[in-house]
Design a protein around this motif. Structure first.
Motif, PDB file in Angstrom:
ATOM      1  N   ASN A 191       9.473 -11.288  -6.192  1.00  0.00           N
ATOM      2  CA  ASN A 191       8.139 -11.229  -6.786  1.00  0.00           C
ATOM      3  C   ASN A 191       7.112 -11.137  -5.673  1.00  0.00           C
ATOM      4  O   ASN A 191       7.021 -12.025  -4.833  1.00  0.00           O
ATOM      5  CB  ASN A 191       7.867 -12.474  -7.633  1.00  0.00           C
ATOM      6  CG  ASN A 191       8.710 -12.494  -8.878  1.00  0.00           C
ATOM      7  OD1 ASN A 191       9.022 -11.449  -9.422  1.00  0.00           O
ATOM      8  ND2 ASN A 191       9.094 -13.660  -9.330  1.00  0.00           N
ATOM      9  N   LEU A 192       6.375 -10.053  -5.672  1.00  0.00           N
ATOM     10  CA  LEU A 192       5.292  -9.873  -4.720  1.00  0.00           C
ATOM     11  C   LEU A 192       3.973  -9.929  -5.467  1.00  0.00           C
ATOM     12  O   LEU A 192       3.905  -9.596  -6.653  1.00  0.00           O
ATOM     13  CB  LEU A 192       5.416  -8.509  -4.023  1.00  0.00           C
ATOM     14  CG  LEU A 192       6.676  -8.275  -3.210  1.00  0.00           C
ATOM     15  CD1 LEU A 192       6.676  -6.854  -2.655  1.00  0.00           C
ATOM     16  CD2 LEU A 192       6.789  -9.278  -2.082  1.00  0.00           C
ATOM     17  N   LYS A 193       2.933 -10.336  -4.773  1.00  0.00           N
ATOM     18  CA  LYS A 193       1.614 -10.398  -5.400  1.00  0.00           C
ATOM     19  C   LYS A 193       1.123  -9.008  -5.794  1.00  0.00           C
ATOM     20  O   LYS A 193       0.402  -8.855  -6.751  1.00  0.00           O
ATOM     21  CB  LYS A 193       0.611 -11.066  -4.475  1.00  0.00           C
ATOM     22  CG  LYS A 193       0.885 -12.552  -4.326  1.00  0.00           C
ATOM     23  CD  LYS A 193      -0.306 -13.241  -3.739  1.00  0.00           C
ATOM     24  CE  LYS A 193      -0.027 -14.699  -3.577  1.00  0.00           C
ATOM     25  NZ  LYS A 193      -0.347 -15.489  -4.730  1.00  0.00           N
ATOM     26  N   ILE A 194       1.521  -8.004  -5.025  1.00  0.00           N
ATOM     27  CA  ILE A 194       1.119  -6.641  -5.344  1.00  0.00           C
ATOM     28  C   ILE A 194       2.285  -5.951  -6.024  1.00  0.00           C
ATOM     29  O   ILE A 194       3.358  -5.813  -5.455  1.00  0.00           O
ATOM     30  CB  ILE A 194       0.708  -5.867  -4.078  1.00  0.00           C
ATOM     31  CG1 ILE A 194      -0.502  -6.539  -3.440  1.00  0.00           C
ATOM     32  CG2 ILE A 194       0.411  -4.403  -4.415  1.00  0.00           C
ATOM     33  CD1 ILE A 194      -0.916  -5.937  -2.126  1.00  0.00           C
ATOM     34  N   GLY A 195       2.073  -5.549  -7.272  1.00  0.00           N
ATOM     35  CA  GLY A 195       3.110  -4.875  -8.045  1.00  0.00           C
ATOM     36  C   GLY A 195       3.101  -3.384  -7.766  1.00  0.00           C
ATOM     37  O   GLY A 195       2.516  -2.923  -6.782  1.00  0.00           O
ATOM     38  N   PRO A 196       3.729  -2.633  -8.639  1.00  0.00           N
ATOM     39  CA  PRO A 196       3.749  -1.183  -8.471  1.00  0.00           C
ATOM     40  C   PRO A 196       2.324  -0.626  -8.412  1.00  0.00           C
ATOM     41  O   PRO A 196       1.445  -1.077  -9.137  1.00  0.00           O
ATOM     42  CB  PRO A 196       4.465  -0.672  -9.721  1.00  0.00           C
ATOM     43  CG  PRO A 196       5.232  -1.850 -10.222  1.00  0.00           C
ATOM     44  CD  PRO A 196       4.463  -3.054  -9.829  1.00  0.00           C
ATOM     45  N   LEU A 197       2.122   0.315  -7.537  1.00  0.00           N
ATOM     46  CA  LEU A 197       0.786   0.880  -7.363  1.00  0.00           C
ATOM     47  C   LEU A 197       0.459   1.853  -8.491  1.00  0.00           C
ATOM     48  O   LEU A 197       1.325   2.609  -8.935  1.00  0.00           O
ATOM     49  CB  LEU A 197       0.690   1.605  -6.025  1.00  0.00           C
ATOM     50  CG  LEU A 197       0.894   0.729  -4.790  1.00  0.00           C
ATOM     51  CD1 LEU A 197       0.792   1.577  -3.526  1.00  0.00           C
ATOM     52  CD2 LEU A 197      -0.100  -0.410  -4.736  1.00  0.00           C
ATOM     53  N   PRO A 198      -0.799   1.835  -8.937  1.00  0.00           N
ATOM     54  CA  PRO A 198      -1.207   2.778  -9.984  1.00  0.00           C
ATOM     55  C   PRO A 198      -1.302   4.185  -9.408  1.00  0.00           C
ATOM     56  O   PRO A 198      -1.354   4.370  -8.189  1.00  0.00           O
ATOM     57  CB  PRO A 198      -2.594   2.261 -10.397  1.00  0.00           C
ATOM     58  CG  PRO A 198      -3.101   1.571  -9.181  1.00  0.00           C
ATOM     59  CD  PRO A 198      -1.889   0.975  -8.505  1.00  0.00           C
TER      60      PRO A 198
END
Length: 72
Positions: free
Chosen positions: A5-12
């Protein structure tokens, strides 16, 4: 690799979208003046075309009526 789990998920999708608008001459002059002043203050020349998307993002983010209507 295990899933973490990363704070930044998949990029839009950040693919720029082209939008053509027609503006009145006084607004074009104001935008040119803004770009000139911005360049003087920050020491880097930035074209109007690069500033307009930031202006629109800032305007939309500051419009509480828009945010409320969007939530409903």
């Amino acid at each position: 690799m295990s899933k973490t789990n990363l704070k930044i998920g998949p990029l839009p999708d950040r693919t720029p979208q082209k939008l053509t608008v027609l503006i009145d001459p006084p607004l074009a002059a104001d935008l040119d003046d803004y770009a000139r002043i911005h360049s003087e203050i920050h020491g880097v020349e930035v074209p109007v075309a690069a500033l307009v998307p930031l202006m629109l993002e800032t305007f939309l983010a500051s419009d509480s009526g828009f945010r409320r209507a969007r939530r409903s």
